[in-house]
Design a protein around this motif. Structure first.
Motif, PDB file in Angstrom:
ATOM      1  N   ALA A 219       0.821  -1.216   0.000  1.00 49.51           N
ATOM      2  CA  ALA A 219       0.000   0.000   0.000  1.00 49.51           C
ATOM      3  C   ALA A 219       0.849   1.258   0.000  1.00 49.51           C
ATOM      4  CB  ALA A 219      -0.928  -0.002   1.211  1.00 49.51           C
ATOM      5  N   ALA A 220       2.096   1.173   0.466  1.00 49.85           N
ATOM      6  CA  ALA A 220       2.993   2.327   0.460  1.00 49.85           C
ATOM      7  C   ALA A 220       3.585   2.581  -0.920  1.00 49.85           C
ATOM      8  CB  ALA A 220       4.119   2.125   1.474  1.00 49.85           C
ATOM      9  N   GLY A 221       3.349   1.690  -1.848  1.00 50.31           N
ATOM     10  CA  GLY A 221       3.867   1.834  -3.203  1.00 50.31           C
ATOM     11  C   GLY A 221       2.939   2.650  -4.083  1.00 50.31           C
ATOM     12  N   PRO A 222       3.182   2.630  -5.387  1.00 45.46           N
ATOM     13  CA  PRO A 222       2.363   3.406  -6.328  1.00 45.46           C
ATOM     14  C   PRO A 222       1.021   2.717  -6.594  1.00 45.46           C
ATOM     15  CG  PRO A 222       4.054   2.203  -7.525  1.00 45.46           C
ATOM     16  CD  PRO A 222       4.297   1.933  -6.061  1.00 45.46           C
ATOM     17  N   ASN A 223      -0.017   3.115  -5.879  1.00 45.67           N
ATOM     18  CA  ASN A 223      -1.281   2.379  -5.918  1.00 45.67           C
ATOM     19  C   ASN A 223      -1.952   2.397  -7.289  1.00 45.67           C
ATOM     20  OD1 ASN A 223      -1.145   1.547  -3.248  1.00 45.67           O
ATOM     21  ND2 ASN A 223      -2.066   3.430  -2.492  1.00 45.67           N
ATOM     22  N   PHE A 224      -1.832   3.504  -8.016  1.00 46.48           N
ATOM     23  CA  PHE A 224      -2.391   3.533  -9.369  1.00 46.48           C
ATOM     24  C   PHE A 224      -1.707   2.473 -10.225  1.00 46.48           C
ATOM     25  CE2 PHE A 224      -2.580   4.824 -13.778  1.00 46.48           C
ATOM     26  CZ  PHE A 224      -3.888   5.264 -13.946  1.00 46.48           C
ATOM     27  N   ALA A 225      -0.387   2.393 -10.118  1.00 40.96           N
ATOM     28  CA  ALA A 225       0.362   1.413 -10.903  1.00 40.96           C
ATOM     29  C   ALA A 225       0.079  -0.011 -10.432  1.00 40.96           C
ATOM     30  CB  ALA A 225       1.860   1.715 -10.813  1.00 40.96           C
ATOM     31  N   HIS A 226      -0.063  -0.203  -9.102  1.00 39.45           N
ATOM     32  CA  HIS A 226      -0.413  -1.534  -8.600  1.00 39.45           C
ATOM     33  C   HIS A 226      -1.763  -1.987  -9.154  1.00 39.45           C
ATOM     34  CE1 HIS A 226       3.052  -1.775  -6.219  1.00 39.45           C
ATOM     35  NE2 HIS A 226       2.600  -1.333  -5.057  1.00 39.45           N
ATOM     36  N   ALA A 227      -2.720  -1.060  -9.185  1.00 37.26           N
ATOM     37  CA  ALA A 227      -4.041  -1.397  -9.728  1.00 37.26           C
ATOM     38  C   ALA A 227      -3.942  -1.781 -11.195  1.00 37.26           C
ATOM     39  CB  ALA A 227      -4.998  -0.218  -9.547  1.00 37.26           C
TER      40      ALA A 227
END
Length: 279
Positions: A219-227
């Motif tokens: 969750a601390a990462g790039p959430n848009f990119a994770h999605a």
């Protein structure tokens, strides 16, 4: 997002208090706890529907970057409640049965479609629909004493339940999936790790904390990119290699437009750790 786009497109889970399972937020991590430990956390008609609705809602929630699904009392989930689901199903006409099986499948669809990566924390019994929920998660951390079983053949049903024949072979391979779906046998934690069903093993007392910590790291990462990664992992199952490469080219170009990408570049130049904000 512009204020005129927020209405109907963004929701908050502040004050969310489900009836049929427990929910809490730890920072950017949402924790779902199946909380009927006296029965090994079985699902009911109502909990299926409430879980489905939560995962559907998560597609509109920005404050949650990852999800942990776990069970209370040393077990994950024993599947559909024998008395509250299995018994009534034996008395239902076909239209009602189809409505039920479609609803259970909708839970898996919602878990796969929500943009947040889902981490299943698996201890003890993980059977039937519980095994399906674990399978539908993106990542799985379990214990050596965990026992995952797709029990449908044991009750006279096909192993093709809630997407199992599509999802499970992609996780453990066709032959191993066939073994589990035909026999309904239990997959122990060590074997599940060897097969790739589990990503990690933890001690029972540390399981929840490790799952939440892993989810927090994500969750601390790039959430848009994770999605986007989650969407591509799902969509590319039905693509050829050329189509997948083109889809990923488009997806990555979109991610290159985000502020997170620019922040990461500037942080690298400054020899700092980037702070991702999901935009």
């Amino acid at each position: 997002m512009d204020s005129h786009l927020i209405t109907g497109n963004r929701r908050s889970l502040a004050g969310f208090a489900p009836t049929h399972f427990s929910w809490r937020q730890e920072g950017a991590v949402g924790v779902v706890t199946l909380n009927r430990p006296e029965r090994k956390n079985p699902l009911t008609f109502e909990s299926y529907a409430e879980l489905r609705d939560l995962f559907r809602t998560l597609s509109q929630v920005d404050e949650v970057g990852a999800i942990v699904v776990q069970g209370a009392g040393g077990n994950f989930c024993s599947g559909g409640d024998v008395h509250e689901i299995i018994g009534p199903l034996t008395r239902m006409p076909m239209p009602d049965l189809l409505a039920f099986t479609r609803m259970t499948g909708d839970l898996v669809k919602a878990m796969r479609a929500c943009p947040q990566p889902v981490v299943a924390a698996i201890d003890g019994v993980c059977a039937g629909a519980g095994a399906i929920m674990a399978m539908a998660s993106d990542l799985r951390v379990g214990t050596a004493r965990s026992k995952t079983a797709f029990l449908f053949s044991r009750v006279g049903l096909a192993g093709c339940d809630m997407g199992a024949c599509a999802l499970l072979p992609r996780i453990v391979g066709q032959g191993r999936a066939s073994d589990l779906l035909y026999t309904g046998r239990s997959l122990g934690g060590e074997e599940a790790l060897q097969w790739g069903f589990l990503n990690r093993l933890a001690e029972p007392d540390a399981l929840s904390d490790q799952a939440v910590a892993w989810a927090a790291e994500i969750a601390a990462g790039p959430n848009f990119a994770h999605a986007m990664t989650k969407r591509m992992l799902h969509q590319e199952w039905a693509m050829g290699v050329d189509e997948a490469i083109e889809a990923e080219a488009q997806a990555q170009a979109i991610c290159m437009m985000t502020q997170d990408f620019h922040r990461a570049y500037h942080a690298f130049v400054a020899k700092q750790r980037p702070e991702f904000k999901g935009d």
